[in-house]
Enzyme design. Structure first.
Site, short mmCIF file in Angstrom:
data_model
loop_
_atom_site.label_atom_id
_atom_site.label_comp_id
_atom_site.label_asym_id
_atom_site.label_seq_id
_atom_site.Cartn_x
_atom_site.Cartn_y
_atom_site.Cartn_z
N ASN A 20 0.86 -1.41 0.25
CA ASN A 20 0.19 -0.08 -0.24
C ASN A 20 0.63 1.20 -0.19
O ASN A 20 1.33 1.90 1.07
CB ASN A 20 -0.96 0.10 1.05
CG ASN A 20 -1.58 1.11 1.39
OD1 ASN A 20 -2.14 1.18 2.57
ND2 ASN A 20 -1.93 1.49 0.51
N ASN A 73 -6.69 10.27 -0.82
CA ASN A 73 -6.65 9.30 -1.56
C ASN A 73 -6.15 10.05 -3.42
O ASN A 73 -5.99 10.81 -3.56
CB ASN A 73 -8.30 8.69 -1.50
CG ASN A 73 -8.69 7.86 0.19
OD1 ASN A 73 -8.05 7.22 -0.14
ND2 ASN A 73 -9.72 8.00 0.45
N CYS A 82 -5.25 6.45 8.71
CA CYS A 82 -4.73 5.92 6.97
C CYS A 82 -3.39 4.67 7.60
O CYS A 82 -2.85 5.18 8.71
CB CYS A 82 -3.24 6.39 6.07
SG CYS A 82 -3.03 5.52 4.93
N GLY A 83 -3.70 3.33 8.41
CA GLY A 83 -2.70 2.38 9.18
C GLY A 83 -1.28 2.52 7.96
O GLY A 83 -0.29 2.26 9.14
N ASN A 84 -1.77 1.59 7.18
CA ASN A 84 0.08 1.58 6.55
C ASN A 84 0.36 2.66 6.68
O ASN A 84 1.38 2.93 7.19
CB ASN A 84 -0.13 1.07 5.19
CG ASN A 84 -1.09 -0.25 5.35
OD1 ASN A 84 -0.70 -1.43 6.40
ND2 ASN A 84 -2.35 -0.76 4.51
N HIS A 166 -15.59 1.71 6.66
CA HIS A 166 -15.55 0.93 6.85
C HIS A 166 -17.20 -0.80 6.48
O HIS A 166 -17.34 -0.73 7.91
CB HIS A 166 -14.57 -0.35 7.62
CG HIS A 166 -13.02 0.27 7.02
ND1 HIS A 166 -11.94 0.53 6.27
CD2 HIS A 166 -12.84 0.97 8.19
CE1 HIS A 166 -10.79 0.69 6.64
NE2 HIS A 166 -11.93 1.21 7.88
N ARG A 216 -11.96 3.04 -0.29
CA ARG A 216 -13.13 4.42 -0.32
C ARG A 216 -11.78 5.65 -0.75
O ARG A 216 -11.12 5.81 -1.16
CB ARG A 216 -13.48 4.86 0.60
CG ARG A 216 -14.42 6.11 0.63
CD ARG A 216 -14.57 6.97 1.69
NE ARG A 216 -13.57 7.20 2.95
CZ ARG A 216 -13.34 7.72 3.88
NH1 ARG A 216 -14.86 8.43 4.16
NH2 ARG A 216 -12.91 8.01 4.55
N GLY A 225 -4.58 -0.61 5.85
CA GLY A 225 -4.32 -0.95 7.74
C GLY A 225 -5.74 -0.74 8.22
O GLY A 225 -5.47 -1.93 9.16
N GLY A 227 -8.04 -1.28 7.48
CA GLY A 227 -9.33 -1.72 6.86
C GLY A 227 -9.31 -3.18 7.61
O GLY A 227 -10.28 -4.37 8.15
N1 LIG Z 1 -8.96 4.88 1.65
C1 LIG Z 1 -9.07 4.63 2.79
C2 LIG Z 1 -7.95 5.50 3.47
C3 LIG Z 1 -6.49 4.76 3.79
C4 LIG Z 1 -6.92 3.88 4.80
C5 LIG Z 1 -5.71 2.87 3.86
N2 LIG Z 1 -4.30 2.93 3.26
C6 LIG Z 1 -4.71 2.21 5.31
O1 LIG Z 1 -3.60 1.54 5.48
O2 LIG Z 1 -5.95 2.54 6.17
C7 LIG Z 1 -10.39 6.01 3.47
O3 LIG Z 1 -10.62 6.59 2.65
O4 LIG Z 1 -10.35 5.41 4.46
#
Ligand SMILES: N[C@H](CCC[C@H](N)C(=O)O)C(=O)O
Length: 291
Positions: A20, A73, A82-84, A166, A216, A225, A227
């Site tokens: 990611n 995004n 964004c965990g990662n 989520h 998203r 992360g 997720g």
């Molecule tokens: N697309 C996600 C943000 C990035 C999350 C993901 N890359 C992670 O590592 O948590 C959102 O709009 O909530």
């Protein structure tokens, strides 16, 4: 804040967590204001640098934080978690400070990070999992453990917020799910006024889950992360796993713990890829333009 002049060359670094990937812009010394179309152009893998999220580092607002992490995004939308990226930025702060811990401020609050023994992995307290309809958010009050939506093989989902929304769907085999088709339909479902990240997950056993994700504002990514945190919480709420489990994504494994205080801890790898400069003058949002 000064806006960036069109001729500016922006230093950046590429980082990733289990594939990611992120373009990281450091605006701690020189404030940076980019328009939505510039974020889209930077993230575009054909016309820009290419990434799943653009991460902008800003000076901390909170006295206990090392920095403020802003998350965009590829569609230009801002995310609250964004965990990662949090693992990657925490590792960068630890490298700068020489400490084995870091505090990352985000729109969703302060996140505490620690380097694991050996240094290859970072643990982040991702904060409390929020489970009420209004916290996800959902367009109507309903039981977040059994969402009233069904689309082909995806039914009876579970909604969890990790600061971002989520929707988790349990399936027998994640590799049989047509995420490119079903993901965007559910991301934009009317039940999700702020849209949603869509996860499909299969239970291997009480300590191991396999998931895939339609993010998203980003589409399919190698890992998510926040997720993975949402998936573990959903599985525990359904009594399918213990409160600690390995979550296996396309890009690798995260260890997720749902702690007794309601917070979710995520542990996993991070990586620095390369660095360079972005010539903003050449970035364009017009279809067909090439950098
Ligand atoms: N697309 C996600 C943000 C990035 C999350 C993901 N890359 C992670 O590592 O948590 C959102 O709009 O909530």
């Amino acid at each position: 804040m000064a806006t960036v002049s069109a001729g500016a060359k922006l230093p950046f670094s590429k980082m990733h967590g289990l594939g990611n990937d992120f373009v990281v812009l450091d605006a701690r010394k020189h404030p940076l204001v980019l328009c939505e179309h510039q974020f889209r152009a930077i993230a575009d893998r054909r016309r820009g640098i290419g990434c799943d999220q653009v991460i902008v580092l800003e000076s901390a607002r909170h006295p206990d934080a090392d920095l403020f992490m802003r998350i965009r995004n590829p569609d230009g939308s801002e995310a609250s978690a964004c965990g990662n990226a949090t693992r990657c930025i925490a590792a960068r702060v630890m490298g700068e400070t020489g400490r084995a811990h870091a505090v990352i401020e985000t729109v969703a609050g302060l996140l505490m990070a620690e380097r694991e023994p050996g240094g290859e992995e970072i643990s982040v307290d991702m904060g409390e999992a929020r489970l009420d309809s209004s916290d996800i958010p959902l367009a109507e009050a309903c039981n977040t453990l059994h969402l009233p939506i069904a689309l082909g093989p995806l039914q009876d989902g579970v909604a969890v917020s990790m600061g971002n929304p989520h929707a988790v769907f349990f399936v027998p085999d994640v590799m049989t799910i047509d995420l490119p088709s079903l993901g965007p339909q559910l991301e934009h479902h009317s039940l999700f006024p702020a849209r949603a990240n869509i996860e499909v997950v299969q239970v291997i056993d009480r300590r191991r889950l396999r998931m895939r994700v339609w993010e998203r504002g980003a589409g399919i990514t190698q890992a998510c992360g926040s997720g993975a945190c949402a998936v573990l919480v959903a599985a525990v709420r359904r009594n399918l796993t213990d409160r600690t489990a390995d979550v296996v994504l396309d890009g690798g494994r995260l260890i997720i713990d749902w702690l007794d205080n309601g917070h979710v801890r995520m542990t996993g790898a991070w990586a620095q890829s390369f660095s360079g400069e972005i010539d903003l003058a050449r970035l364009s949002d017009r279809e067909g333009d090439h950098v």
